[in-house]
Design an enzyme around this catalytic site. Structure first.
Site, PDB file in Angstrom:
ATOM      1  N   ASP A  22       0.864  -1.169   0.000  1.00  0.00           N
ATOM      2  CA  ASP A  22       0.000   0.000   0.000  1.00  0.00           C
ATOM      3  C   ASP A  22       0.909   1.229   0.000  1.00  0.00           C
ATOM      4  OD1 ASP A  22      -2.378   1.592   0.334  1.00  0.00           O
ATOM      5  OD2 ASP A  22      -1.900   1.744   2.466  1.00  0.00           O
ATOM      6  N   ASP A  24      -0.054   5.058   1.046  1.00  0.00           N
ATOM      7  CA  ASP A  24      -0.198   6.078   2.084  1.00  0.00           C
ATOM      8  C   ASP A  24       0.001   5.489   3.475  1.00  0.00           C
ATOM      9  OD1 ASP A  24      -0.865   7.549  -0.099  1.00  0.00           O
ATOM     10  OD2 ASP A  24      -2.990   7.756   0.391  1.00  0.00           O
TER      11      ASP A  24
END
Length: 281
Positions: A22, A24
């Site tokens: 991922d 963020d």
């Protein structure tokens, strides 16, 4: 010599592996969809009040993340806000600021993991809800092999139609990983995945080696229950200092970084602003 040939053949006959990240709060220390507010203000896309509300939104994101309902509302705002935006105008604003905004907030720990996975012969794949036009240059900066990200529809007039072609969120991330595993020959039982959000539990469950990174409260509970390792990343560093061998992307590459991330950023700040007004009232 025969033994070396046999070992070489055996290595190539083994299924390939990958590490899925991922973006963020996993690879970078902030929300990639909320980081561009000052640039949008300077470019005339949003006003001063919106910039201040974005600062509040960034605080909320860093403090607790966003749950499923919040992310769905963000998508709805994204669709409404970006309709009619000229893609080229947004590209030019993002191109001028992307490297300066993202480079200083990459986690040193994430950069080390990416190096380690590449050294081990694994592909590195960034899987992000942010827009492809922003995520792809970040992936290039990191040396990622592939990127999975949200895609918006652009009309013949070069403007956003307001429709989302593909939303890389929740279960769709897991589906994308499974599709990549089929097309690239990844053995998911030997693959790795990293995320900070409980919305990515389907992605984490898809691999044999899931890791919770800076997890929100819900993911921390899930990780403890499932006995997944929990990692704390807290050392942002300029990537060109951390990885001097990686050259900065060219200006054309930066110019390609654009609209979806910009629209998503504005979508996010408007959603949070609306939520804040509702709370106050």
């Amino acid at each position: 010599m025969l033994g070396l040939v046999e070992n070489h053949s055996l290595t190539h006959s083994m299924p390939r592996t990958a590490a899925f990240f991922d973006l963020d709060k996993t690879v970078i220390a902030k929300s990639s969809t909320l980081t561009f507010s000052k640039s949008f203000y300077q470019g005339g896309l949003i006003n001063r009040r919106a910039v201040l509300r974005t600062a509040y939104a960034q605080f909320v994101f860093l403090a607790g993340g966003a749950d499923h309902d919040q992310m769905e509302r963000m998508r709805e705002y994204l669709s409404a806000l970006c309709r009619g935006w000229n893609v080229q105008q947004v590209k030019e604003i993002v191109a001028e600021t992307l490297h300066d905004l993202i480079d200083p907030i990459i986690y040193d720990e994430a950069a080390s993991l990416i190096e380690e996975h590449h050294t081990a012969g694994r592909d590195v794949v960034i899987v992000s809800t942010s827009g492809a036009e922003v995520v792809e240059p970040i992936g290039e900066l990191l040396g990622a092999d592939r990127v999975v990200a949200t895609r918006m529809v652009v009309g013949d007039d070069g403007c956003f139609t307001g429709e989302v072609e593909y939303y890389a969120y929740g279960p769709t991330k897991a589906e994308a990983i499974e599709e990549l595993a089929r097309s690239e020959g990844y053995d998911l039982s030997r693959c790795y995945a990293y995320s900070d959000s409980a919305t990515d539990v389907p992605m984490l469950k898809s691999v044999g080696h899931p890791f919770a990174v800076n997890p929100d409260r819900a993911l921390r509970r899930e990780a403890i229950a499932r006995e997944w390792p929990i990692l704390d990343f807290n050392r942002p560093v300029r990537l060109k200092q951390r990885l001097p061998s990686l050259s900065a992307p060219s200006r054309p590459a930066l110019v390609a970084a654009a609209a979806v991330g910009a629209a998503a950023a504005t979508a996010g700040l408007v959603w949070y602003a609306s939520r804040r007004r509702a709370t106050v009232s």
